[in-house]
Design an enzyme around this catalytic site. Structure first.
Site, PDB file in Angstrom:
ATOM      1  N   ASP A 173       0.771  -1.235   0.000  1.00 22.42           N
ATOM      2  CA  ASP A 173       0.000   0.000   0.000  1.00 22.42           C
ATOM      3  C   ASP A 173       0.812   1.301   0.000  1.00 22.42           C
ATOM      4  O   ASP A 173       0.606   2.162  -0.828  1.00 22.42           O
ATOM      5  CB  ASP A 173      -0.917   0.028   1.226  1.00 22.42           C
ATOM      6  CG  ASP A 173      -1.796  -1.211   1.340  1.00 22.42           C
ATOM      7  OD1 ASP A 173      -1.589  -2.181   0.597  1.00 22.42           O
ATOM      8  OD2 ASP A 173      -2.693  -1.212   2.194  1.00 22.42           O
ATOM      9  N   GLU A 403       2.260  -9.380  11.563  1.00 30.04           N
ATOM     10  CA  GLU A 403       2.026  -9.085  10.142  1.00 30.04           C
ATOM     11  C   GLU A 403       3.345  -8.740   9.433  1.00 30.04           C
ATOM     12  O   GLU A 403       3.599  -9.188   8.317  1.00 30.04           O
ATOM     13  CB  GLU A 403       1.045  -7.906  10.053  1.00 30.04           C
ATOM     14  CG  GLU A 403       0.624  -7.528   8.657  1.00 30.04           C
ATOM     15  CD  GLU A 403      -0.359  -6.353   8.653  1.00 30.04           C
ATOM     16  OE1 GLU A 403      -0.619  -5.765   9.733  1.00 30.04           O
ATOM     17  OE2 GLU A 403      -0.868  -6.017   7.570  1.00 30.04           O
TER      18      GLU A 403
HETATM   19  C1  DGY Z   1      -5.844  -2.187   4.060  1.00 36.00           C
HETATM   20  O1  DGY Z   1      -7.022  -1.918   4.257  1.00 36.00           O
HETATM   21  O2  DGY Z   1      -4.911  -1.792   4.773  1.00 36.00           O
HETATM   22  C2  DGY Z   1      -5.491  -3.103   3.012  1.00 36.00           C
HETATM   23  O3  DGY Z   1      -4.122  -3.209   2.825  1.00 36.00           O
HETATM   24  C3  DGY Z   1      -6.174  -2.828   1.721  1.00 36.00           C
HETATM   25  O4  DGY Z   1      -5.991  -3.987   0.969  1.00 36.00           O
END
Ligand code: DGY
Length: 438
Positions: A173, A403
């Site tokens: 992201d 994560e």
């Molecule tokens: C989030 O909502 O952080 C996700 O990475 C979108 O896929």
């Protein structure tokens, strides 16, 4: 005293971690699909789910196939396998199905995610061809349609590298790879919203508000043009050639071709040949001689990213080698491995934009490590592959199933009890898998 690279180092915790990883898979499994983690990600995510299938294949091959099949319930008529499949509206996540405004019968998001599926389906099938034959036969046309969607809808004429039209499509992201292109997205007029992610995770580990405004603005743009993906790629506010998706798709194309051969699908074999034929052009387009690495490239300006992201090392996994270039790439990788004791950092630790805790701007991710090491091993770089595997093992042993991890201190970050980290542990990082051929 035992050292990190001795087997004895791990013995004490080994049994517990294997058991805990299985528990995490089972706890996050909701019938036929699995959540990445409760609260923060309460739906089915595309590439998460495929790594989860890999993890399940160690303990329950039937459940692994089911995970893949359930993901494809979110495949659109145009072939796109969506990045999120929303089963129900969850109050703990934003943006939910209404914001995306998709029209598919099962509610989904409007973009895709890195296509690791065909590679993992090949792994599942080869584990037990008898069990998998019928399931593969049903999934195969769906995989073909999805790959075809990437090769048509996410390539701008004359190009071969795969574009992402939303940073979420890359799965990375807030990578610095998108900074320039994202800065050019005008967030004016974005519908007011409240972030939910910050209720689960420290803001210092997540994207900024300025990035979020643009993420939501891009969702609104796609929704308002009826998710016309050809238009979005050609003319939308954001289109960047992504080394991550490009290399992952190249690899997946090769694996899909192997599956086509198992099923005697001759015309599919030829169609995939035409995709693979263009892979060198894509790699040439992404190579950045100034940083000695493959790097993202803004398709609106031609501008290269100026820093090294870990996905740039997926060229081996993709099957791309060029001796002179590889010598430079190996030097870059050696430098980065030296700088980060818990490698591989998602972004170059010696670059000013590096941030050791902030999501894709520095932290180490077990899933990317697995893919990079798999490619390195296949091309004979065993020492580096083994270093990456042992770093993954150590960081999980030291910090748990987070994560992502700080590549300098090893501290766990983001969501905890994270399914894909547990899956990678079971399939690859646990001492239990030593000696297994991957
Ligand atoms: C989030 O909502 O952080 C996700 O990475 C979108 O896929």
């Amino acid at each position: 005293m035992s050292s990190l690279y001795d087997d004895s180092y791990y013995t004490a915790k080994k049994v517990d971690l294997d058991k805990r990883a299985i528990e995490i898979l089972r706890e996050n499994s909701w019938g036929d699909y699995t959540l990445p983690t409760k609260g923060l990600y309460p739906y089915q995510w595309n590439w998460d789910s495929m790594f989860v299938a890999l993890g399940f294949s160690e303990i329950d091959l039937d459940r692994a196939w089911t995970e893949v099949e359930s993901l494809f319930q979110g495949q659109w008529k145009n072939g796109m396998a969506a990045h999120i499949v929303f089963r129900k509206d969850s109050p703990t996540y934003f943006p939910g199905p209404k914001v995306w405004g998709g029209t598919h019968e099962v509610p989904t998001s409007g973009c895709s995610q890195p296509p690791v599926a065909a590679t993992i389906v090949r792994d599942l099938y080869e584990k037990d061809p008898k069990l998998g034959k019928q399931r593969l036969t049903e999934l195969f046309p769906r995989l073909m349609r999805w790959h075809r969607w990437f090769h048509t809808m996410r390539v701008i004429s004359g190009g071969a590298a795969i574009a992402v039209t939303h940073p979420w499509e890359s799965g990375r992201d807030n990578s610095p790879d998108w900074d320039d292109a994202l800065a050019a997205v005008d967030p004016t007029g974005v519908t007011p919203y409240k972030r939910k992610d910050l209720g689960h995770v420290d803001a210092a580990m997540r994207p900024t508000d300025a990035e979020y405004d643009r993420y939501i603005k891009l969702v609104e743009y796609g929704r308002d043009c009826g998710w016309d993906h050809a238009h979005i790629t050609r003319e939308g506010p954001f289109a960047v050639a992504d080394p991550g998706i490009t290399f992952i798709l190249m690899r997946a194309d090769r694996d899909l071709q192997a599956l086509a051969k198992y099923l005697d699908k001759e015309s599919a074999v030829h169609e995939i040949d035409t995709w693979l034929y263009r892979s060198r052009i894509a790699a040439d387009y992404l190579w950045n001689d100034e940083i000695n690495a493959y790097a993202a490239r803004n398709l609106r300006t031609g501008q290269h990213a100026d820093g090294v992201s870990s996905v740039g090392f997926l060229s081996y996994y993709a099957g791309i080698t060029k001796p002179k270039r590889d010598a430079k790439l190996q030097k870059t990788l050696s430098r980065i491995l030296k700088a980060a004791p818990y490698s591989v950092p998602s972004f170059d630790p010696e670059h000013p934009k590096f941030d050791s805790r902030r999501y894709w701007r520095g932290p180490t991710w077990a899933i990317v490590n697995y893919l990079i090491a798999r490619g390195l091993e296949e091309y004979g770089f065993e020492e580096k592959a083994s270093r990456i595997r042992l770093d993954t093992r150590k960081v999980i042993q030291d910090s748990g199933f987070y994560e992502y991890f700080d590549p300098i201190t090893g501290e766990g970050s983001g969501g905890n009890h994270f399914t894909w980290t547990a899956a990678i542990w079971l399939a690859w990082a646990s001492p239990m898998t030593d000696g297994c051929q991957r």
